[in-house]
Design a protein around this motif. Structure first.
Motif, mmCIF file in Angstrom:
data_model
loop_
_atom_site.group_PDB
_atom_site.id
_atom_site.type_symbol
_atom_site.label_atom_id
_atom_site.label_comp_id
_atom_site.label_asym_id
_atom_site.label_seq_id
_atom_site.Cartn_x
_atom_site.Cartn_y
_atom_site.Cartn_z
ATOM 1 N N PRO A 185 0.869 -1.471 0.167
ATOM 2 C CA PRO A 185 0.118 -0.016 0.128
ATOM 3 C C PRO A 185 0.862 1.288 -0.027
ATOM 4 N N LEU A 186 1.984 1.309 0.619
ATOM 5 C CA LEU A 186 2.856 2.459 0.532
ATOM 6 C C LEU A 186 3.246 2.844 -0.922
ATOM 7 N N ALA A 187 3.189 1.937 -1.877
ATOM 8 C CA ALA A 187 3.659 2.154 -3.072
ATOM 9 C C ALA A 187 2.501 2.728 -3.896
ATOM 10 N N PHE A 188 1.376 2.252 -3.706
ATOM 11 C CA PHE A 188 0.208 2.704 -4.687
ATOM 12 C C PHE A 188 -0.774 3.728 -3.796
ATOM 13 N N GLY A 189 -0.916 3.405 -2.567
ATOM 14 C CA GLY A 189 -1.817 4.167 -1.760
ATOM 15 C C GLY A 189 -1.648 5.391 -1.167
ATOM 16 N N THR A 190 -0.557 6.219 -1.534
ATOM 17 C CA THR A 190 -0.427 7.363 -0.837
ATOM 18 C C THR A 190 -0.398 8.514 -1.635
ATOM 19 N N GLY A 191 -0.788 8.540 -2.690
ATOM 20 C CA GLY A 191 -1.161 9.641 -3.719
ATOM 21 C C GLY A 191 0.044 10.285 -4.512
ATOM 22 N N HIS A 192 1.081 9.621 -4.797
ATOM 23 C CA HIS A 192 2.241 10.167 -5.560
ATOM 24 C C HIS A 192 2.679 9.543 -6.595
ATOM 25 N N ILE A 193 1.812 9.017 -7.006
ATOM 26 C CA ILE A 193 2.046 7.826 -8.206
ATOM 27 C C ILE A 193 2.935 8.356 -9.288
ATOM 28 N N GLY A 200 1.765 10.850 2.682
ATOM 29 C CA GLY A 200 0.589 9.852 2.390
ATOM 30 C C GLY A 200 -0.634 10.994 2.658
ATOM 31 N N PRO A 201 -1.851 10.520 1.968
ATOM 32 C CA PRO A 201 -3.027 11.550 2.280
ATOM 33 C C PRO A 201 -3.542 11.668 3.645
ATOM 34 N N ALA A 214 -3.176 13.652 9.729
ATOM 35 C CA ALA A 214 -4.057 12.851 10.746
ATOM 36 C C ALA A 214 -2.955 12.144 11.720
ATOM 37 N N VAL A 215 -2.032 11.544 11.172
ATOM 38 C CA VAL A 215 -0.881 10.674 11.841
ATOM 39 C C VAL A 215 -0.188 11.672 12.659
ATOM 40 N N PHE A 249 -1.488 4.901 7.001
ATOM 41 C CA PHE A 249 -0.493 5.743 6.333
ATOM 42 C C PHE A 249 -0.798 5.895 4.935
ATOM 43 N N SER A 250 -1.750 4.784 4.336
ATOM 44 C CA SER A 250 -2.377 5.039 2.760
ATOM 45 C C SER A 250 -3.643 4.858 2.804
#
Length: 399
Positions: A243-251, A300-301, A305-306, A370-371
Motif C-alpha cells: 500500500p505504501l507504493a500505490f496508496g499514498t497519492g504520489h504515483i 501520504g493523504p 492525521a498521523v 499511512f495509505s
C-alpha cells in the motif's frame, strides 16, 4: 463453487505469468550480457562483430555474433519470441480475471472519477493500444535517432501516462495500468519490430540478397529498451501488494523515480558486462531514488492525521474503533465475506471481533492510515474523521 473456481483460475494464471516472465527476463538479460561481452579476435568469420567463450553446466560454449547475418542460412535456427508472447498473454488474462472482473473493487475509486465497470475496462484497453502507438511513433521519429533524447522522451511519456491514470483509476489500478502499458510496449517490441525484422533478414538470405543493416539496428534498440524497462515493470506489477507504493497519492513521482532507479541499475550491469569503466555513480542515483520513494510514501493523504494523533493526550475509545472497522472493513474481512467474488478474507485477515481487530492493528495502520489502500477504491466510503480515529488508536495499539 464458482468463486472457488475463479480463485484457482487466478492462482494458475499468476503462476503461469511468473514462470513465463522468468523465462523472458532471463533470456533478455542473457543476450544483452552476451552482446556486451563479445570480443573481437583474429580468424573470426567474415561479417562478425565478436565472440565469447562461456562455461555452464559442465560444458563449454563458443558464441559468435554476426553484424547482420551469416552468408548462408543455417539448417536450424532458434527463435526467442514465445517467452515474450506467453508473458504478455498470461498477464493480460490475469488482468481480465482479477482486475477487469473486479474493476469496481480494484480499479475504480469513485472519489477519483465516477466510472462504471465497463468504462474502466474500456479505458484500460484503449490506453494500452494508444500507449504502444505513441511509443512506437516516438521511436520512429527524429527523436529516435538519439538514444539519450529518446530515453528522456520515453520517461516523460510514461510519467505523463502515470499522472493520467492516477486521475482516472484508484491508486492500485493506476500503478498496475502503468505496468501493463510498459509490459505491452515490451511485448509489442518483440512481436511488431524485433521478430518481423529478423524474418526480413532471413527472407533476404534465402533470396540471396544482402540484408539491410538498419533492420538489425532497430531491433537491437528495441531489445535494449526492453532490458532497461524490465526492473521498473517488475516493481509496478508487484506494487499492488504494498500500500505504501500505490496508496499514498504520489504515483507519477514514484513511477518517475522507479524508472530512473531501474534504468541506472541496468546501466551499471550492462557497462560492467561490456568491459567499460564501472559507473559506480549509478548506485548513488539508485539509493537516492529509493530514499525519495520512501519519503514520498511518508507524505501520504493522512499524514496530518498521523502527526496530530501521534501524541494524543486521551486514548481513543475502542468502541469507536470497532464501529469503524465493522462498518467499513468487515464486509470483506470476515469468515464468510459479504463481497461477491471473494471466497475468503483477503490475505486471511478477519476483523470481526475485538481480538481480531487488535491483533491486526499494524495492518490496519498500514492499509487505512499511512495509505488509502483500504477500503479498495474507498468502496465503503470511509471518512477522513474515521481514518483519524484509526490513526489515533493504531498509534498505540500497533506497538
Amino acid at each position: 463453487m464458482e468463486t472457488i473456481v475463479w480463485e484457482w483460475v487466478n492462482f494458475m494464471l499468476r503462476w503461469l505469468h511468473v514462470i513465463t516472465a522468468i523465462a523472458w527476463i532471463g533470456s533478455s538479460f542473457y543476450f544483452v550480457h552476451l552482446d556486451a561481452s563479445l570480443k573481437k579476435r583474429e580468424r573470426l568469420p567474415k561479417g562478425t562483430s565478436g565472440e565469447a567463450w562461456q562455461i555452464h553446466g559442465g560444458g563449454f560454449y563458443h558464441m559468435v555474433k554476426y553484424n547482420v547475418a551469416p552468408a548462408e542460412m543455417p539448417d536450424e535456427l532458434t527463435w526467442f519470441k514465445w517467452e515474450a508472447y506467453a508473458t504478455w498473454i498470461s498477464g493480460f488474462f490475469l488482468l481480465v480475471v482479477l482486475y477487469y472482473r473486479g474493476a469496481d473493487l480494484f480499479m475504480i475509486d469513485q472519489g477519483v472519477m465516477e466510472l462504471s465497470q465497463w468504462q474502466a475496462v474500456a479505458i484500460s484497453v484503449v490506453t494500452l493500444v494508444l500507449g504502444w502507438v505513441a511509443y512506437d511513433r516516438l521511436c520512429k521519429s527524429p527523436v529516435g535517432k538519439n538514444d539519450t533524447g529518446l530515453a528522456l522522451a520515453g520517461l516523460a511519456m510514461l510519467v505523463l501516462a502515470a499522472w493520467g491514470f492516477s486521475e482516472v483509476f484508484s491508486g492500485r489500478g493506476a500503478m498496475l495500468q502503468v505496468g501493463a502499458l510498459i509490459g505491452t510496449m515490451m511485448a509489442a517490441n518483440v512481436a511488431m519490430i524485433i521478430i518481423p525484422n529478423q524474418k526480413k533478414v532471413v527472407a533476404d538470405l534465402l533470396a540471396g540478397k544482402e540484408p539491410d543493416p538498419a533492420l538489425g539496428k532497430e531491433a537491437k534498440q528495441r531489445s535494449l529498451h526492453n532490458n532497461y524497462l524490465t526492473l521498473p515493470v517488475l516493481f509496478l506489477m508487484i506494487s499492488n501488494h504494498y500500500p505504501l507504493a500505490f496508496g499514498t497519492g504520489h504515483i507519477p513521482a514514484i513511477v518517475a523515480l522507479v524508472l530512473v532507479v531501474g534504468a541506472t541499475i541496468r546501466h551499471f550491469f550492462n557497462s560492467r558486462h561490456a568491459g567499460k569503466p564501472t559507473p559506480w555513480w549509478t548506485w548513488g542515483v539508485a539509493v537516492a531514488g529509493v530514499v525519495g520513494i520512501i519519503w514520498l510514501s511518508a507524505l501520504g493523504p493522512n499524514a496530518d492525521a498521523v502527526a496530530s494523533t501521534a501524541h494524543a493526550a486521551e486514548p481513543v475509545d475502542f468502541a469507536q474503533v470497532e464501529e469503524v472497522v465493522i462498518s467499513r472493513c468487515s464486509m470483506c474481512h470476515a469468515e464468510t465475506p459479504g463481497w461477491e467474488g471473494l471466497a475468503t478474507a483477503p490475505k486471511g485477515v478477519r476483523l470481526e471481533t475485538p481480538e481480531e481487530i487488535t491483533r491486526h492493528a499494524g495492518e490496519i495502520r498500514m492499509q487505512a492510515v499511512f495509505s488509502n489502500a483500504m477500503p479498495p477504491g474507498n468502496i465503503t466510503m470511509i471518512t477522513p474523521e474515521e481514518r483519524r480515529v484509526l490513526a489515533a488508536w493504531t498509534a498505540v495499539a500497533a506497538k
